[in-house]
Design an enzyme around this catalytic site. Structure first.
Site, PDB file in Angstrom:
ATOM      1  N   SER A   1       0.810  -1.222   0.000  1.00 26.08           N
ATOM      2  CA  SER A   1       0.000   0.000   0.000  1.00 26.08           C
ATOM      3  C   SER A   1       0.840   1.267   0.000  1.00 26.08           C
ATOM      4  O   SER A   1       0.374   2.323   0.416  1.00 26.08           O
ATOM      5  CB  SER A   1      -0.926   0.006   1.229  1.00 26.08           C
ATOM      6  OG  SER A   1      -0.163  -0.060   2.433  1.00 26.08           O
TER       7      SER A   1
ATOM      8  N   ALA B   1       8.909   8.506   4.305  1.00 22.59           N
ATOM      9  CA  ALA B   1       9.883   9.218   3.468  1.00 22.59           C
ATOM     10  C   ALA B   1       9.905  10.710   3.802  1.00 22.59           C
ATOM     11  O   ALA B   1       8.962  11.431   3.528  1.00 22.59           O
ATOM     12  CB  ALA B   1       9.563   9.013   1.996  1.00 22.59           C
ATOM     13  N   GLN B   2      11.003  11.159   4.401  1.00 21.27           N
ATOM     14  CA  GLN B   2      11.123  12.557   4.806  1.00 21.27           C
ATOM     15  C   GLN B   2      11.622  13.441   3.672  1.00 21.27           C
ATOM     16  O   GLN B   2      11.340  14.629   3.638  1.00 21.27           O
ATOM     17  CB  GLN B   2      12.110  12.683   5.979  1.00 21.27           C
ATOM     18  CG  GLN B   2      11.673  12.007   7.254  1.00 21.27           C
ATOM     19  CD  GLN B   2      12.752  12.062   8.308  1.00 21.27           C
ATOM     20  OE1 GLN B   2      13.882  12.496   8.042  1.00 21.27           O
ATOM     21  NE2 GLN B   2      12.433  11.619   9.504  1.00 21.27           N
TER      22      GLN B   2
ATOM     23  N   GLY C   1      12.169  13.987  -0.489  1.00 25.73           N
ATOM     24  CA  GLY C   1      11.235  14.558  -1.451  1.00 25.73           C
ATOM     25  C   GLY C   1      11.244  13.760  -2.731  1.00 25.73           C
ATOM     26  O   GLY C   1      11.511  12.563  -2.736  1.00 25.73           O
TER      27      GLY C   1
ATOM     28  N   GLU D   1      20.134  17.529  -2.367  1.00 22.89           N
ATOM     29  CA  GLU D   1      20.531  16.374  -1.568  1.00 22.89           C
ATOM     30  C   GLU D   1      21.784  15.752  -2.172  1.00 22.89           C
ATOM     31  O   GLU D   1      22.280  16.194  -3.208  1.00 22.89           O
ATOM     32  CB  GLU D   1      19.385  15.360  -1.478  1.00 22.89           C
ATOM     33  CG  GLU D   1      18.179  15.907  -0.701  1.00 22.89           C
ATOM     34  CD  GLU D   1      17.065  14.891  -0.532  1.00 22.89           C
ATOM     35  OE1 GLU D   1      17.236  13.734  -0.945  1.00 22.89           O
ATOM     36  OE2 GLU D   1      16.010  15.263   0.015  1.00 22.89           O
TER      37      GLU D   1
ATOM     38  N   HIS E   1      21.518   4.378   4.967  1.00 18.63           N
ATOM     39  CA  HIS E   1      21.384   5.831   5.058  1.00 18.63           C
ATOM     40  C   HIS E   1      22.389   6.331   6.082  1.00 18.63           C
ATOM     41  O   HIS E   1      22.497   5.793   7.189  1.00 18.63           O
ATOM     42  CB  HIS E   1      19.963   6.221   5.475  1.00 18.63           C
ATOM     43  CG  HIS E   1      19.649   7.654   5.199  1.00 18.63           C
ATOM     44  ND1 HIS E   1      20.181   8.690   5.950  1.00 18.63           N
ATOM     45  CD2 HIS E   1      18.872   8.243   4.258  1.00 18.63           C
ATOM     46  CE1 HIS E   1      19.737   9.837   5.476  1.00 18.63           C
ATOM     47  NE2 HIS E   1      18.952   9.597   4.447  1.00 18.63           N
TER      48      HIS E   1
ATOM     49  N   ARG F   1      25.387   8.452  -0.901  1.00 19.80           N
ATOM     50  CA  ARG F   1      25.104   7.896   0.418  1.00 19.80           C
ATOM     51  C   ARG F   1      26.079   6.795   0.834  1.00 19.80           C
ATOM     52  O   ARG F   1      26.418   6.673   2.011  1.00 19.80           O
ATOM     53  CB  ARG F   1      23.668   7.373   0.458  1.00 19.80           C
ATOM     54  CG  ARG F   1      22.652   8.492   0.508  1.00 19.80           C
ATOM     55  CD  ARG F   1      21.241   7.964   0.452  1.00 19.80           C
ATOM     56  NE  ARG F   1      20.278   9.055   0.624  1.00 19.80           N
ATOM     57  CZ  ARG F   1      18.971   8.929   0.468  1.00 19.80           C
ATOM     58  NH1 ARG F   1      18.461   7.756   0.125  1.00 19.80           N
ATOM     59  NH2 ARG F   1      18.178   9.963   0.644  1.00 19.80           N
TER      60      ARG F   1
ATOM     61  N   HIS G   1      18.603   1.261   4.737  1.00 17.91           N
ATOM     62  CA  HIS G   1      17.588   2.195   4.260  1.00 17.91           C
ATOM     63  C   HIS G   1      16.853   1.712   3.020  1.00 17.91           C
ATOM     64  O   HIS G   1      15.629   1.803   2.946  1.00 17.91           O
ATOM     65  CB  HIS G   1      18.256   3.536   3.958  1.00 17.91           C
ATOM     66  CG  HIS G   1      17.311   4.636   3.573  1.00 17.91           C
ATOM     67  ND1 HIS G   1      16.248   5.021   4.366  1.00 17.91           N
ATOM     68  CD2 HIS G   1      17.265   5.441   2.477  1.00 17.91           C
ATOM     69  CE1 HIS G   1      15.591   6.013   3.786  1.00 17.91           C
ATOM     70  NE2 HIS G   1      16.177   6.277   2.628  1.00 17.91           N
TER      71      HIS G   1
ATOM     72  N   GLU H   1      10.196  -0.759  -4.490  1.00 20.44           N
ATOM     73  CA  GLU H   1      11.429  -1.292  -3.928  1.00 20.44           C
ATOM     74  C   GLU H   1      11.508  -2.807  -4.015  1.00 20.44           C
ATOM     75  O   GLU H   1      12.597  -3.380  -4.002  1.00 20.44           O
ATOM     76  CB  GLU H   1      11.580  -0.843  -2.470  1.00 20.44           C
ATOM     77  CG  GLU H   1      12.961  -1.068  -1.904  1.00 20.44           C
ATOM     78  CD  GLU H   1      13.144  -0.511  -0.508  1.00 20.44           C
ATOM     79  OE1 GLU H   1      14.166  -0.830   0.127  1.00 20.44           O
ATOM     80  OE2 GLU H   1      12.265   0.258  -0.043  1.00 20.44           O
TER      81      GLU H   1
ATOM     82  N   ARG I   1      21.247   4.014  -4.866  1.00 15.69           N
ATOM     83  CA  ARG I   1      20.167   4.910  -5.294  1.00 15.69           C
ATOM     84  C   ARG I   1      20.521   6.374  -5.066  1.00 15.69           C
ATOM     85  O   ARG I   1      21.006   6.751  -4.008  1.00 15.69           O
ATOM     86  CB  ARG I   1      18.872   4.579  -4.539  1.00 15.69           C
ATOM     87  CG  ARG I   1      17.733   5.523  -4.868  1.00 15.69           C
ATOM     88  CD  ARG I   1      16.434   5.072  -4.257  1.00 15.69           C
ATOM     89  NE  ARG I   1      16.434   5.074  -2.807  1.00 15.69           N
ATOM     90  CZ  ARG I   1      16.190   6.153  -2.046  1.00 15.69           C
ATOM     91  NH1 ARG I   1      15.986   7.329  -2.608  1.00 15.69           N
ATOM     92  NH2 ARG I   1      16.176   6.042  -0.736  1.00 15.69           N
TER      93      ARG I   1
ATOM     94  N   SER J   1      13.382   7.469  -5.208  1.00 12.06           N
ATOM     95  CA  SER J   1      12.514   6.318  -4.916  1.00 12.06           C
ATOM     96  C   SER J   1      11.033   6.668  -5.022  1.00 12.06           C
ATOM     97  O   SER J   1      10.249   5.894  -5.593  1.00 12.06           O
ATOM     98  CB  SER J   1      12.819   5.748  -3.526  1.00 12.06           C
ATOM     99  OG  SER J   1      12.668   6.739  -2.527  1.00 12.06           O
ATOM    100  N   LEU J   2      10.614   7.821  -4.483  1.00 12.85           N
ATOM    101  CA  LEU J   2       9.214   8.217  -4.623  1.00 12.85           C
ATOM    102  C   LEU J   2       8.884   8.466  -6.090  1.00 12.85           C
ATOM    103  O   LEU J   2       7.795   8.140  -6.559  1.00 12.85           O
ATOM    104  CB  LEU J   2       8.920   9.468  -3.791  1.00 12.85           C
ATOM    105  CG  LEU J   2       9.052   9.331  -2.270  1.00 12.85           C
ATOM    106  CD1 LEU J   2       8.644  10.632  -1.581  1.00 12.85           C
ATOM    107  CD2 LEU J   2       8.222   8.175  -1.738  1.00 12.85           C
TER     108      LEU J   2
END
Length: 517
Positions: free
Chosen positions: A11, A43-44, A46, A111, A225, A271, A328, A352, A363, A368-369
């Site tokens: 979901s 997810a903090q 963006g 980022e 992460h 990362r 992460h 994912e 990544r 990812s979003l």
């Protein structure tokens, strides 16, 4: 038994994106907890999109490949970054709002490993939550949403997927038949003891696909992460990379900014580089902090992070947040083509849980979003071009037993996590990986991945079986890849600059393990 056009397992954003675009079909979304418990909700960061006039999709494309150490599937990356701006525009037209300045222009953050400011946010540091909520509201009236019911196994016969088995909290087993089945269940964060993932992310989709004979690839590539809130030896929550994008810097207890000499991008290096930098400091006995003293109005810009820090007694006025790396994101997963198809007919995977190759070996932040939105739509559109036939029961599937088997000869969840953290972590060696593989192998002698009927076990026991399966695949894959690349760092092999990802990709199948293509 229930029959539907499409079953979607999960979901998160990828699942809801596909469900939205398939809303005119009969769609059943099955999630083992509440619809709101997903990595997408946590997810903090963006969504990375090249919409600034000095930016371009080609820049975004190049940054994605550099971060992914050129292990990416170039054509799929090209589609991802080219589709990004129009994807965001379409969701804005549907009513989704993102953070803007007083002139109504997107506030674009920066980022790690991005050359440009191209990260859009919603709710400051709550982008995933905002987008997931919006997709859910846009989708819920047109799909059947089944919560608190775990998909335990796929119904596969002669290479064709007919649907799924499920088990609810009371132990009741059900079968759902579907013309098409989509796995969008996320990664496998619970394989490691320190993770930013939601606690329901136990690698279920990947494990059930593996048991069914699906090809699994690139599982050795684990993204740790760099900055999780570190309290008394525990990683308890994520500190978004956007914090460093706003100017925060990593220091040790001696106030030494140790990243500046490790990479030309310093604290905003990819990362994998930053995680190893922090890990090296911790191996020296140093403590690592994120210095946020230069960020004005930190609590306003990062309300989710601020509330979390206060919950654990961190004084933000002091300007220092203790951090450490944690598992992460999984770059590998169920091998699919650009339309989400697996090697099993009528079985698809997105998000994912899938591996399209867009992330390569590491990544790029905030891709990812974007992947969930873009490939959720792409897979849905592909399904709409196919014929939907009611599944025909060519064989008489036996009812799964309701008897609960004893969990004998299986390790505990904590034991698996300890092995993975200590032997298949941020840095790896042949000796450590051999030990881990042999450890898994000692249990596997009594427990066959492919012959076991997981429906004989409780939900908690099935999760352990799934975590074990993912851990074994990751460790075995890491031992097989004799190079350092992105999220797979071997101390006994140098980093590779080989840009021909096709020569390096390894496919894992049930019948023929570790075959290079």
């Amino acid at each position: 038994m229930p029959q539907t056009d499409v079953i979607i397992i999960g979901s998160g954003i990828a699942a809801l994106s596909a469900a939205y675009h398939l809303r005119h079909k009969q769609v059943t979304v099955i999630t083992k907890s509440s619809w709101s418990k997903s990595n997408s909700m946590l997810a903090q960061g963006g969504i990375a999109v090249a919409i600034e006039k000095r930016d371009s999709w080609k820049n975004h494309f190049e940054d994605t490949l550099v971060a992914g150490c050129f292990h990416n599937h170039a054509e799929n990356v090209e589609h991802l970054v080219q589709a990004g701006p129009s994807e965001i525009s379409e969701w804005c037209q549907r009513g989704m709002t993102f953070d803007c300045d007083k002139d109504g222009q997107f506030l674009l953050g920066k980022e790690g490993a991005h050359r440009r400011n191209r990260i859009i946010h919603a709710g400051g540091d709550a982008t995933g939550k905002a987008v997931t909520h919006f997709l859910y509201q846009a989708t819920k009236s047109s799909v059947t949403m089944i919560e608190n019911e775990m998909v335990t196994d796929l119904i596969v016969e002669d290479g064709d997927c007919f649907g799924v088995y499920t088990k609810n909290e009371e132990g009741k087993i059900r079968r759902y038949l579907a013309s098409k089945t989509i796995i969008a269940s996320g990664g496998c964060g619970a394989v490691y003891g320190h993770t930013s993932n939601a606690d329901v992310i136990t690698g279920d989709g990947i494990a059930m696909a593996y048991r069914a004979g699906a090809e699994i690839t690139d599982m050795e590539f684990i993204q740790f992460h760099p900055t999780m809130l570190h309290i008394q030896g525990r990683s308890v929550g994520l500190i978004s990379e956007a914090v460093r994008g706003e100017g925060a810097r990593l220091i040790n207890q001696k106030n030494e900014p140790f990243m500046k000499n490790r990479h030309h991008q310093g604290d905003l290096a990819p990362r994998d580089v930053v995680s190893r930098g922090i890990f090296d400091e911790m191996k020296k006995g140093n403590k690592v902090f994120l210095d946020i003293s230069m960020i004005a109005n930190f609590s306003t810009r990062f309300p989710t992070i601020s509330n979390m820090c206060k919950q654990y007694g961190i004084d933000l006025k002091a300007g220092l947040i203790p951090v450490a790396p944690g598992m992460h994101f999984l770059m590998g997963g169920i091998r699919t083509d650009d339309k989400g198809e697996t090697n099993i007919t009528n079985l698809f995977a997105i998000g994912e849980a899938a591996c399209t190759g867009v992330h390569g070996a590491n990544r790029l932040a905030s891709n990812s979003l974007l992947e969930g939105l873009v490939f959720g739509k792409r897979v849905a559109n592909h399904l709409l071009s196919l014929r939907f036939e009611q599944p025909v029961m060519f064989v008489d599937y036996p009812e799964a037993t309701k008897e609960v088997a004893e969990m004998t000869n299986w390790p505990t969840k904590n034991q698996i996590q300890e092995i993975m953290t200590n032997y298949v972590g941020i840095e790896r060696t042949e000796a450590e990986l051999v030990y881990a593989v042999n450890w898994f192998g000692s249990f596997q002698k009594q427990n066959s991945f492919w012959d076991i009927n997981v429906n004989k076990f409780t939900i908690e026991q099935i999760e352990i079986i799934n975590i074990f399966t993912n851990g074994w695949i990751i460790a075995s894959s890491a031992l097989k890849r004799t190079e350092s690349r992105g999220g797979h760092f071997r101390l006994d092999f140098p980093e590779s600059d080989d840009q021909n990802w096709r020569q390096k990709q390894l496919i894992r199948t049930k019948e023929e393990m570790f075959v290079g293509v």
